[in-house]
Scaffold this motif. Structure first.
Motif, PDB file in Angstrom:
ATOM      1  N   VAL A   6       0.828  -1.200   0.000  1.00 22.22           N
ATOM      2  CA  VAL A   6       0.000   0.000   0.000  1.00 22.22           C
ATOM      3  C   VAL A   6       0.862   1.249   0.000  1.00 22.22           C
ATOM      4  N   ARG A   7       1.997   1.197   0.700  1.00 21.77           N
ATOM      5  CA  ARG A   7       2.868   2.376   0.756  1.00 21.77           C
ATOM      6  C   ARG A   7       3.595   2.625  -0.554  1.00 21.77           C
ATOM      7  N   ASP A   8       4.132   1.545  -1.189  1.00 20.71           N
ATOM      8  CA  ASP A   8       5.009   1.787  -2.340  1.00 20.71           C
ATOM      9  C   ASP A   8       4.342   1.564  -3.693  1.00 20.71           C
ATOM     10  N   GLY A   9       3.077   1.167  -3.683  1.00 17.61           N
ATOM     11  CA  GLY A   9       2.350   1.072  -4.934  1.00 17.61           C
ATOM     12  C   GLY A   9       2.604  -0.189  -5.738  1.00 17.61           C
ATOM     13  N   THR A  10       3.291  -1.179  -5.173  1.00 25.20           N
ATOM     14  CA  THR A  10       3.572  -2.406  -5.908  1.00 25.20           C
ATOM     15  C   THR A  10       2.445  -3.407  -5.732  1.00 25.20           C
ATOM     16  N   VAL A  11       2.046  -4.040  -6.837  1.00 24.16           N
ATOM     17  CA  VAL A  11       1.044  -5.103  -6.813  1.00 24.16           C
ATOM     18  C   VAL A  11       1.580  -6.231  -7.687  1.00 24.16           C
ATOM     19  N   PRO A  12       1.901  -7.371  -7.111  1.00 28.89           N
ATOM     20  CA  PRO A  12       2.416  -8.487  -7.916  1.00 28.89           C
ATOM     21  C   PRO A  12       1.461  -8.849  -9.042  1.00 28.89           C
ATOM     22  N   GLY A  13       2.015  -9.006 -10.237  1.00 30.70           N
ATOM     23  CA  GLY A  13       1.213  -9.378 -11.392  1.00 30.70           C
ATOM     24  C   GLY A  13       0.561  -8.219 -12.115  1.00 30.70           C
ATOM     25  N   MET A 225     -12.965   5.450  -1.920  1.00 28.00           N
ATOM     26  CA  MET A 225     -11.578   5.395  -2.361  1.00 28.00           C
ATOM     27  C   MET A 225     -10.825   6.652  -1.950  1.00 28.00           C
ATOM     28  N   ALA A 226     -11.459   7.814  -2.028  1.00 29.32           N
ATOM     29  CA  ALA A 226     -10.791   9.035  -1.572  1.00 29.32           C
ATOM     30  C   ALA A 226     -10.463   8.940  -0.091  1.00 29.32           C
ATOM     31  N   ARG A 227     -11.388   8.410   0.686  1.00 27.36           N
ATOM     32  CA  ARG A 227     -11.126   8.240   2.123  1.00 27.36           C
ATOM     33  C   ARG A 227     -10.058   7.188   2.366  1.00 27.36           C
ATOM     34  N   SER A 228     -10.018   6.165   1.547  1.00 25.13           N
ATOM     35  CA  SER A 228      -8.978   5.143   1.654  1.00 25.13           C
ATOM     36  C   SER A 228      -7.607   5.732   1.360  1.00 25.13           C
ATOM     37  N   LEU A 229      -7.544   6.592   0.333  1.00 22.68           N
ATOM     38  CA  LEU A 229      -6.275   7.249   0.000  1.00 22.68           C
ATOM     39  C   LEU A 229      -5.799   8.137   1.140  1.00 22.68           C
ATOM     40  N   ALA A 230      -6.725   8.848   1.759  1.00 24.94           N
ATOM     41  CA  ALA A 230      -6.356   9.730   2.869  1.00 24.94           C
ATOM     42  C   ALA A 230      -5.911   8.935   4.098  1.00 24.94           C
ATOM     43  N   ALA A 231      -6.570   7.792   4.341  1.00 22.84           N
ATOM     44  CA  ALA A 231      -6.283   7.007   5.541  1.00 22.84           C
ATOM     45  C   ALA A 231      -5.130   6.030   5.351  1.00 22.84           C
ATOM     46  N   GLY A 232      -4.803   5.704   4.106  1.00 24.86           N
ATOM     47  CA  GLY A 232      -3.759   4.719   3.856  1.00 24.86           C
ATOM     48  C   GLY A 232      -4.201   3.293   4.132  1.00 24.86           C
TER      49      GLY A 232
END
Length: 334
Positions: A6-13, A225-232
């Motif tokens: 979640v921090r570095d933006g990596t998603v396998p595949g 999703m906006a709240r998810s982005l703000a909360a991490g």
């Protein structure tokens, strides 16, 4: 998904290479939808507006891209056993169409409040539909029981690398079409529910045009999703929306899309049902396309002025056109 992802933006595949692979896999199976423009719309908002008309996609929505890409990565035994999806409607239609193209059974779990056109279309493609009550039942649990009983494979609506990569082919096409027009976008807006489309499109477009201003658009009061982005962390909607933008009314943001979106500087915008209806009318008047309320959210952000795009080249996705006639009549009457 790990906290590190979640921090570095990596998603396998998932990534730009996976999106290009999906594009090759889908060639000949999906529509290369047009990137529309209207000088009248441009004058109205004071910007060059390029609208990717995924409402003209097979099944009337971008969803078939991700569904078919995920399905085509399954082995023969899994395809023969069949697939299950849960959906407010557009993903279900995409999965139903993908299953028919691949020659495998499909079961679609849908809320009993889903627009009739979406239920009927899933059945037309040959899928079995199972309706549930979102006030008292959990769609994932309903799907889980079917998976256990029948040995089928789940095709999630958004939280899956193959689905995300398939949706990202929308962004690849936008980039190609913008270049054909000799234009470099300044801003991109994407309708967002679980985030599969947004994560795919933003990955493709930011690879092609670094420095873009990135926006996601959600219904007012249901900007999970906006709240998810703000909360991490993954956040859910407080309740079923009950509004017109059913395509954006999924209960929870996706962990994998969240991880990707956190890699970009994303601004969350919200629009009302009334603004979505006005944008549907604008799409009809200026672009001559039919767009459903959730599919018109990004256009609504531009037409209402909530997105400051004056003097820019802005691209957005009209993500679906599966609207009940009475709702569309409201849009044209306003």
């Amino acid at each position: 998904m790990s906290a590190a992802a979640v921090r570095d933006g990596t998603v396998p595949g998932f990534g730009i290479d996976a999106i290009h692979e999906a594009a090759r896999r889908l060639t000949g199976h999906v529509v290369r939808t047009p990137l529309l423009n209207s000088p009248m719309l441009d004058e109205l908002v004071g910007a060059r507006v390029l609208v990717k008309a995924e409402c003209l996609q097979l099944t009337g929505s971008f969803k078939v891209r991700g569904a078919l890409n995920a399905l085509l990565t399954l082995d023969e035994d899994a395809r023969r056993a069949g697939i299950v999806a849960y959906s407010a409607g557009n993903h279900g239609q995409g999965v139903a169409a993908a299953a028919r193209l691949a020659g495998c059974p499909a079961v679609i779990v849908m809320p009993n409040s889903a627009p009739r056109i979406k239920v009927d279309n899933c059945r037309w493609w040959g899928a079995e539909t199972v309706l549930y009550d979102p006030r008292t039942e959990d769609r994932e649990e309903v799907a889980r029981k079917i998976l256990q009983m029948r040995g089928m494979t789940l095709v999630p609506p958004f939280d899956d690398p193959g689905v995300m990569a398939g949706q990202g082919t929308v962004g690849l096409e936008i980039a190609e079409q913008a270049r054909e027009l000799g234009l470099t976008p300044d801003t991109v807006l994407v309708n967002c529910s679980g985030g599969g489309l947004a994560s795919g499109v933003l990955t493709a477009l930011n690879d092609a045009f670094p420095g873009l201003a990135n926006h996601i658009v959600e219904p007012v009061g249901f900007d999970k999703m906006a709240r998810s982005l703000a909360a991490g962390r993954v956040c859910a909607n407080p309740r079923p929306s009950g509004g017109l933008m059913d395509a954006l009314a999924g209960p929870v943001a996706g962990a994998r899309p969240l991880a990707v979106l956190r890699h970009y500087d994303v601004t969350g915008l919200t629009v009302t049902d009334e603004e979505a209806l006005a944008a549907m009318g604008a799409a009809h008047r200026f672009l001559k396309i039919v767009v459903e309320p959730g599919g018109a959210a990004s256009l609504a952000a531009v037409v209402s002025g909530k997105a400051d795009v004056r003097d820019e080249v802005v691209v957005l996705v009209a993500s679906g056109g599966n609207v009940d006639p009475e709702v569309y009549r409201r849009a044209l009457a306003d």
